[in-house]
Design an enzyme around this catalytic site. Structure first.
Site, mmCIF file in Angstrom:
data_model
loop_
_atom_site.group_PDB
_atom_site.id
_atom_site.type_symbol
_atom_site.label_atom_id
_atom_site.label_comp_id
_atom_site.label_asym_id
_atom_site.label_seq_id
_atom_site.Cartn_x
_atom_site.Cartn_y
_atom_site.Cartn_z
ATOM 1 C CD GLU A 172 51.572 44.502 3.173
ATOM 2 O OE1 GLU A 172 51.758 43.797 2.184
ATOM 3 O OE2 GLU A 172 51.547 44.038 4.329
ATOM 4 C CB CYS B 166 59.708 48.789 12.182
ATOM 5 S SG CYS B 166 59.675 49.290 13.916
ATOM 6 C CB CYS C 288 48.758 41.828 15.038
ATOM 7 S SG CYS C 288 47.261 42.641 15.469
ATOM 8 C CB CYS D 124 59.456 43.149 17.936
ATOM 9 S SG CYS D 124 59.293 44.779 18.668
ATOM 10 C CB CYS E 192 45.446 48.496 10.837
ATOM 11 S SG CYS E 192 47.099 48.201 11.462
ATOM 12 C CB CYS F 116 57.135 42.315 14.546
ATOM 13 S SG CYS F 116 56.355 43.485 13.440
HETATM 14 N N1 SAH Z 1 55.389 49.617 16.390
HETATM 15 C C1 SAH Z 1 54.198 49.794 17.116
HETATM 16 C C2 SAH Z 1 53.010 49.798 16.218
HETATM 17 C C3 SAH Z 1 52.752 48.472 15.537
HETATM 18 S S1 SAH Z 1 51.458 47.748 16.371
HETATM 19 C C4 SAH Z 1 54.081 48.784 18.214
HETATM 20 O O1 SAH Z 1 54.836 47.823 18.201
HETATM 21 O O2 SAH Z 1 53.268 48.995 19.094
HETATM 22 C C5 SAH Z 1 51.476 46.133 15.888
HETATM 23 C C6 SAH Z 1 51.041 45.257 17.030
HETATM 24 O O3 SAH Z 1 51.064 43.913 16.579
HETATM 25 C C7 SAH Z 1 52.012 45.350 18.183
HETATM 26 O O4 SAH Z 1 51.380 45.240 19.408
HETATM 27 C C8 SAH Z 1 52.871 44.162 17.912
HETATM 28 O O5 SAH Z 1 53.545 43.766 19.019
HETATM 29 C C9 SAH Z 1 51.884 43.146 17.419
HETATM 30 N N2 SAH Z 1 52.522 42.070 16.692
HETATM 31 C C10 SAH Z 1 53.669 42.116 15.989
HETATM 32 N N3 SAH Z 1 53.972 40.908 15.485
HETATM 33 C C11 SAH Z 1 52.982 40.083 15.870
HETATM 34 C C12 SAH Z 1 52.720 38.700 15.654
HETATM 35 N N4 SAH Z 1 53.539 37.946 14.932
HETATM 36 N N5 SAH Z 1 51.614 38.181 16.196
HETATM 37 C C13 SAH Z 1 50.758 38.950 16.916
HETATM 38 N N6 SAH Z 1 50.938 40.250 17.144
HETATM 39 C C14 SAH Z 1 52.052 40.816 16.633
HETATM 40 FE FE1 SF4 Z 2 58.343 47.681 14.908
HETATM 41 FE FE2 SF4 Z 2 56.908 45.444 14.655
HETATM 42 FE FE3 SF4 Z 2 58.220 45.933 16.919
HETATM 43 FE FE4 SF4 Z 2 56.068 47.408 16.320
HETATM 44 S S1 SF4 Z 2 56.088 45.217 16.728
HETATM 45 S S2 SF4 Z 2 58.050 48.138 17.074
HETATM 46 S S3 SF4 Z 2 56.280 47.484 14.080
HETATM 47 S S4 SF4 Z 2 59.154 45.592 14.887
#
Ligand code: SAH
Ligand code: SF4
Length: 347
Positions: free
Chosen positions: A95, A115, A338, A119, A108, A122
């Site tokens: 996406e 991934c 995000c 996390c 974006c 996420c």
């Molecule tokens: N993998 C990379 C690039 C993805 S960036 C990274 O983690 O930096 C996506 C951003 O959105 C990251 O800062 C991530 O921590 C944030 N994010 C992920 N899940 C989220 C959520 N549920 N609410 C708010 N931000 C979130």
């Molecule tokens: Fe991967 Fe989501 Fe963690 Fe970024 S925030 S490293 S996309 S699992």
């Protein structure tokens, strides 16, 4: 490999020139081809009307579209954010999101299908990792999204903040980054293209060398102590100390700052103590902090903090002189905010 099988859109001008030379095609044809793709955003060979037929045939014939991805379903939010499915040739999907704000248009983009970092909060990491995107598939998201621009919109910023960990796909991300910033092509300034990492120090180091520190860098930190970091970002083995060290060594140009992303999660990393630890951790770095109150979603039980908590946390940081930006929730109604991007299993 014949030219038909090569991902032409991901070739830097010098690589394109080399390829043409090997195939006995005059150099200026390479410049014309690059111009069609990267400056005029035309990827269908049938539309490149100043190229000779023989050359077109060598590239794959008039039926070939050099863009390796197409847009699938598009969702438009009440705030004009648009999320697009990006269909890959092997049937997988990612996406991408277009976010308009104050005359700017930020896209974006995703760097991987799924991934592997996983996390806690996420959605993108919830189904594991499928494969890396090619450089053309990363760049192709920009071409594919163009048909959904509103009138008078122009791309001003790109963030590698979609699905995937960019530094787990370093070479293809760098290739796409360099094409996005190529002045003869899309031509965005390096400060308008941000690469976000969950904390891969080797990637930070390499990017510093490969771009002379010009690439804008965002670090998804989310924690100021190892315990909290392990809870939220269990898939990263690097310590906070190692990350800070890598940032200190990054050849950041004068007057530029790193972006520190901090997703606030209720009861996990949102206390006054957490805020103070964050101030200490970052005290030797030039940073701005992007606070993202967690976007709740169906695949996680974690909760977003109350507004007063977010404000109290912010105040501790700003009182110590840190610049804090609150990331606005965009496209929440279409799961485009995000951490909500999913791709492959979005239905
Ligand atoms: N993998 C990379 C690039 C993805 S960036 C990274 O983690 O930096 C996506 C951003 O959105 C990251 O800062 C991530 O921590 C944030 N994010 C992920 N899940 C989220 C959520 N549920 N609410 C708010 N931000 C979130
Ligand atoms: Fe991967 Fe989501 Fe963690 Fe970024 S925030 S490293 S996309 S699992």
């Amino acid at each position: 490999m014949s030219m038909e099988d090569i991902e032409i859109i991901s070739l830097e001008p010098d690589k394109l020139k080399k390829l043409l030379k090997e195939n006995a095609i005059p150099q200026y044809r390479g410049e014309q081809l690059f111009d069609w793709i990267h400056r005029r955003y035309v990827t269908k060979l049938s539309e490149m009307n100043n190229l000779p037929k023989d050359f077109i045939n060598l590239l794959g014939g008039t039926d070939r579209d050099l863009c390796p991805v197409t847009a699938g379903e598009v969702f438009t939010s009440s705030d004009k954010t648009r999320k697009m499915e990006i269909l890959l040739k092997d049937g997988l999907k990612v996406e991408t999101v277009l976010i308009p704000e104050n005359g700017k248009l930020t896209q974006c983009i995703s760097s991987q299908v799924g991934c592997s970092v996983g996390c806690e909060f996420c959605r993108s990491g919830k189904f594991g990792f499928k494969r890396n995107l090619t450089a053309g598939e990363i760049l192709g998201q920009i071409f594919a999204a163009r048909e959904f621009y509103f009138p008078d919109e122009h791309l001003t910023n790109v963030v590698f903040m979609g699905i995937g960990e960019p530094f787990h796909n370093y070479d293809n991300v760098l290739n796409a980054y360099q094409l996005i910033c190529n002045p003869k092509g899309i031509g965005l300034s390096s400060r308008k293209v941000t690469i976000s990492t969950a904390g891969i120090t080797k990637g930070i180091e390499k990017l510093g060398i490969d771009t002379d520190g010009k690439a804008a860098l965002a670090i998804s930190l989310h924690a100021a102590t190892e315990d909290v970091r392990k809870k939220l970002v269990p898939g990263m083995k690097t310590t906070l100390e190692e990350i800070v060290k890598a940032l200190k060594n990054y050849p950041l140009p004068q007057r530029r700052r790193f972006t520190i992303e901090y997703v606030m999660v209720k009861g996990v990393n949102d206390s006054d103590q957490d805020a103070r630890a964050l101030v200490r951790l970052l005290s030797t770095l030039r940073v701005k902090i992007n606070l993202l109150p967690l976007n709740e979603h169906d695949l996680s039980d974690l909760q977003t903090p109350d507004e007063e908590r977010v404000l109290a946390f912010t105040r501790i940081l700003t009182d110590k002189g840190l610049s804090v930006f609150m990331r606005k929730k965009r496209g929440n109604d279409i799961n485009a905010a995000c951490g909500q991007l999913l791709g492959e299993k979005s239905k």
